[in-house]
Design a protein around this motif. Structure first.
Motif, mmCIF file in Angstrom:
data_model
loop_
_atom_site.group_PDB
_atom_site.id
_atom_site.type_symbol
_atom_site.label_atom_id
_atom_site.label_comp_id
_atom_site.label_asym_id
_atom_site.label_seq_id
_atom_site.Cartn_x
_atom_site.Cartn_y
_atom_site.Cartn_z
ATOM 1 N N PHE A 1 81.434 15.588 17.584
ATOM 2 C CA PHE A 1 81.198 16.341 18.876
ATOM 3 C C PHE A 1 82.035 17.761 19.092
ATOM 4 O O PHE A 1 82.482 17.681 20.361
ATOM 5 N N THR A 2 81.895 18.302 18.093
ATOM 6 C CA THR A 2 82.563 19.999 18.146
ATOM 7 C C THR A 2 84.163 19.862 17.994
ATOM 8 O O THR A 2 84.899 20.752 18.261
ATOM 9 N N SER A 3 84.753 18.710 18.273
ATOM 10 C CA SER A 3 86.211 18.837 18.189
ATOM 11 C C SER A 3 86.851 17.692 17.212
ATOM 12 O O SER A 3 86.113 16.777 16.708
ATOM 13 N N PRO A 4 87.830 18.505 16.160
ATOM 14 C CA PRO A 4 88.309 17.840 15.256
ATOM 15 C C PRO A 4 89.260 16.730 15.695
ATOM 16 O O PRO A 4 89.894 16.353 16.786
ATOM 17 N N ILE A 5 89.357 15.401 15.114
ATOM 18 C CA ILE A 5 90.504 14.182 15.375
ATOM 19 C C ILE A 5 91.668 14.777 15.159
ATOM 20 O O ILE A 5 92.565 13.959 15.983
ATOM 21 N N MET A 6 92.025 15.611 14.351
ATOM 22 C CA MET A 6 93.233 16.157 13.808
ATOM 23 C C MET A 6 93.212 17.482 13.597
ATOM 24 O O MET A 6 92.558 17.961 12.844
ATOM 25 N N THR A 7 94.245 18.301 13.929
ATOM 26 C CA THR A 7 94.365 19.783 13.650
ATOM 27 C C THR A 7 95.686 20.064 13.253
ATOM 28 O O THR A 7 96.663 19.469 13.977
ATOM 29 N N PHE A 8 95.647 21.026 12.218
ATOM 30 C CA PHE A 8 97.169 21.394 11.517
ATOM 31 C C PHE A 8 97.043 22.965 11.633
ATOM 32 O O PHE A 8 95.949 23.456 10.937
ATOM 33 N N GLN A 9 98.132 23.627 12.093
ATOM 34 C CA GLN A 9 97.871 25.022 12.162
ATOM 35 C C GLN A 9 99.112 25.547 11.869
ATOM 36 O O GLN A 9 100.161 25.300 12.568
ATOM 37 N N THR A 10 99.211 26.760 11.104
ATOM 38 C CA THR A 10 100.436 27.258 10.941
ATOM 39 C C THR A 10 100.187 28.925 10.650
ATOM 40 O O THR A 10 100.986 29.387 10.206
ATOM 41 N N TYR A 11 99.070 29.278 11.203
ATOM 42 C CA TYR A 11 99.008 30.899 11.404
ATOM 43 C C TYR A 11 100.132 31.373 12.034
ATOM 44 O O TYR A 11 100.893 30.881 13.124
ATOM 45 N N PRO A 12 100.404 32.741 11.967
ATOM 46 C CA PRO A 12 101.244 33.578 12.929
ATOM 47 C C PRO A 12 100.806 33.513 14.276
ATOM 48 O O PRO A 12 99.792 33.268 14.685
ATOM 49 N N GLN A 13 102.018 32.858 15.201
ATOM 50 C CA GLN A 13 101.468 32.792 16.778
ATOM 51 C C GLN A 13 100.798 33.824 17.489
ATOM 52 O O GLN A 13 99.974 33.553 18.300
ATOM 53 N N ALA A 14 100.990 35.312 17.158
ATOM 54 C CA ALA A 14 100.229 36.259 17.648
ATOM 55 C C ALA A 14 98.671 36.199 17.359
ATOM 56 O O ALA A 14 98.024 36.403 18.229
ATOM 57 N N TRP A 15 98.539 35.762 16.063
ATOM 58 C CA TRP A 15 96.971 35.572 15.715
ATOM 59 C C TRP A 15 96.423 34.287 16.379
ATOM 60 O O TRP A 15 95.103 34.667 17.004
ATOM 61 N N SER A 16 97.232 33.293 16.505
ATOM 62 C CA SER A 16 96.645 32.323 17.123
ATOM 63 C C SER A 16 96.333 32.497 18.776
ATOM 64 O O SER A 16 95.317 31.960 19.126
ATOM 65 N N ASP A 17 97.155 33.011 19.388
ATOM 66 C CA ASP A 17 97.007 33.387 20.976
ATOM 67 C C ASP A 17 95.798 34.328 20.993
ATOM 68 O O ASP A 17 95.277 34.290 21.750
#
Length: 203
Positions: A30-46
């Motif tokens: 339904f378009t959302s993951p049940i779990m998300t893990f992320q370690t990209y640079p904060q500037a890119w994530s923002d």
């Protein structure tokens, strides 16, 4: 090894392979993951979030269109908004996207490197690790009656003592049912377990 320990160990291995970070969405439903893990640079994530790139990201479009792995440099999906070039300007110069699982519960994961392409051997290892994460986080098909009753009490606003009295069990037995429900739903908190049970339509 416990489930949480295996997830942590697998993510640690992936981080060593993806020098500039990763974004893993497990079991997208339904378009959302049940779990998300992320370690990209904060500037890119923002920047990514502020510009709602997820709606136009070619790696996500590719992940929903097929399964397997693809280097970003060979991405067959058009990128009219220049998201990949934008990622490169944030240090995510080279990348890899892996997709696995059925379309109703798809896992899509992307990994970045700032200095070189991922090798074939690295892609094979990363793909295997992503498939393992997908397999071990498969949502349960059902909850036990006791787990459902305990979560419903919480959903109705009952405190532990009141819920235990309602169910005719001790408070410690009620807490044990909640712990069991959290473990089955791979949730850190009871609130998270309750939300997942609703998302999976198990309540």
């Amino acid at each position: 090894m416990s489930l949480r320990a295996e997830i942590s160990a697998t993510l640690s291995r992936l981080q060593k392979l993806a020098q500039t970070g990763y974004l893993i969405g497990l079991h997208i439903r339904f378009t959302s993951p049940i779990m998300t893990f992320q370690t990209y640079p904060q500037a890119w994530s923002d920047h990514y979030t502020a510009n709602a790139f997820a709606l136009r990201d070619p790696t996500i479009a590719w992940g929903f269109s097929t399964t397997g792995s693809v280097r970003w440099s060979a991405m067959p999906i058009p990128d009219p908004f220049g998201i990949m070039a934008d990622a490169g300007r944030h240090g995510l110069t080279y990348g890899l996207t892996v997709s696995c699982g059925p379309i109703k519960s798809r896992t899509i994961a992307s990994f970045a490197h700032s200095t070189r392409e991922f090798t074939d051997d690295e892609i094979e290892v990363i793909s295997a690790l992503v498939r393992r994460l997908h397999d071990i986080t498969e949502p349960p098909e059902s909850l036990t009656k006791a787990q459902q009753e305990a979560l419903r009490c919480i959903a109705e606003g009952d405190r532990h003592a009141a819920a235990a009295a309602k169910l005719g069990i001790t408070e410690s037995a009620f807490k044990a049912r909640l712990i069991s429900a959290r473990e089955r739903l791979m949730a850190k908190t009871t609130a998270e377990a309750l939300q997942r049970a609703k998302d999976y339509r198990l309540l």
